[in-house]
Write a protein that holds these residues in place. Structure first.
Motif, PDB file in Angstrom:
ATOM      1  N   ALA A 200       0.741  -1.182  -0.073  1.00  0.00           N
ATOM      2  CA  ALA A 200       0.161   0.101   0.207  1.00  0.00           C
ATOM      3  C   ALA A 200       0.975   1.203   0.091  1.00  0.00           C
ATOM      4  N   ARG A 201       2.037   1.294   0.851  1.00  0.00           N
ATOM      5  CA  ARG A 201       2.756   2.315   0.834  1.00  0.00           C
ATOM      6  C   ARG A 201       3.274   2.919  -0.624  1.00  0.00           C
ATOM      7  N   GLU A 202       3.808   1.959  -1.432  1.00  0.00           N
ATOM      8  CA  GLU A 202       4.391   2.143  -2.746  1.00  0.00           C
ATOM      9  C   GLU A 202       3.012   2.524  -3.661  1.00  0.00           C
ATOM     10  N   MET A 203       2.159   1.841  -3.508  1.00  0.00           N
ATOM     11  CA  MET A 203       1.082   2.308  -4.276  1.00  0.00           C
ATOM     12  C   MET A 203       0.699   3.618  -4.115  1.00  0.00           C
ATOM     13  N   GLU A 204       0.439   3.905  -3.050  1.00  0.00           N
ATOM     14  CA  GLU A 204      -0.166   5.360  -2.496  1.00  0.00           C
ATOM     15  C   GLU A 204       1.004   6.379  -3.189  1.00  0.00           C
ATOM     16  N   GLU A 205       2.348   6.218  -2.985  1.00  0.00           N
ATOM     17  CA  GLU A 205       3.075   7.276  -3.508  1.00  0.00           C
ATOM     18  C   GLU A 205       3.029   7.186  -4.987  1.00  0.00           C
ATOM     19  N   ASN A 206       2.797   5.970  -5.925  1.00  0.00           N
ATOM     20  CA  ASN A 206       2.666   5.950  -7.037  1.00  0.00           C
ATOM     21  C   ASN A 206       1.484   6.843  -7.578  1.00  0.00           C
ATOM     22  N   LEU A 207       0.472   6.557  -6.785  1.00  0.00           N
ATOM     23  CA  LEU A 207      -0.717   7.420  -7.133  1.00  0.00           C
ATOM     24  C   LEU A 207      -0.816   8.777  -6.889  1.00  0.00           C
ATOM     25  N   ARG A 208      -0.049   9.095  -5.922  1.00  0.00           N
ATOM     26  CA  ARG A 208       0.315  10.548  -5.961  1.00  0.00           C
ATOM     27  C   ARG A 208       1.001  11.131  -6.655  1.00  0.00           C
TER      28      ARG A 208
END
Length: 215
Positions: free
Chosen positions: A116-124
């Motif tokens: 989730a952390r990497e996914m959130e950073e990518n989405l941002r």
């Protein structure tokens, strides 16, 4: 009588053992019985941790992801193109580290929130670059599907680096297709130099995202 104590049997130990065994036997040979033998336990003991083989594959895929991102940090200065390149290259390298790695990863469900952390950073990063959330998801899902699918095909020919399955000799193929010269010549573009072909395909995906969403 040995006083050595074995490590307790838990999900991580089973998944680690299964990943180690994967390179020896491949996905089709990776049975719960084979994993139990490697752990020196009875097969029913594994069912305390995994209800079936798919549940184990889910945990194996999750562990592969943990290993892939361990010790790495995303660069906030990346452009979205650079981030997509790094993500796809890193995923391909991680899958190639295991026999049938792409088949294990494909369709599996992560068992935790490690991703989730990497996914959130990518989405941002993508939304900050002007993509909508829907566009961001579609662009990254397409790049992900390209990478996993590419490696599935790659490992169908080269199960591990340095190996090559019987029947994929390009010169033999060309002789067999001698009456179809273009199809014969295409063999080297299909079954050799996977690094170059992956990079060319990745740039096609990125160019398509740019043309569709970033214009």
């Amino acid at each position: 009588m040995s006083t050595e104590r074995r490590a307790p049997l838990d999900r991580k130990r089973v998944a680690d053992t299964a990943l180690g065994l994967l390179n020896e036997v491949g996905l089709d040979g990776l049975t719960l019985r084979a994993i139990a033998n490697e752990l020196d336990v009875k097969a029913p003991a594994l069912y305390w941790h995994f209800k079936d083989k798919q549940a184990l594959l889910d945990e194996m895929a999750t562990e592969m992801y943990r290993r892939m991102v361990a010790g790495t940090a995303l660069d906030p200065a990346d452009t979205w193109q650079e981030r997509m390149e790094k993500s796809c290259r890193g995923l391909r390298a991680a899958l190639l580290a295991y026999r049938d790695g792409a088949r294990v990863f494909s369709g599996s469900r992560f068992t935790g929130t490690d991703h989730a952390r990497e996914m959130e950073e990518n989405l941002r990063l993508f939304t900050a670059a002007g993509f909508t959330l829907a566009q961001t998801v579609r662009a990254n899902a397409t790049a992900y599907a390209y990478t996993v699918g590419f490696v599935v095909e790659e490992q169908g020919v080269q199960p591990l680096p340095g190996e090559r399955r019987e029947g994929y000799d390009v010169e033999d193929r060309a002789r067999m297709l001698a009456d179809f010269p273009l199809a014969a010549a295409a063999g080297t573009e299909i079954f050799e130099d996977y690094d170059r072909h992956f990079e060319e395909g990745l740039q096609l995906v990125i160019a398509g995202v740019e043309a569709r969403y970033a214009g």
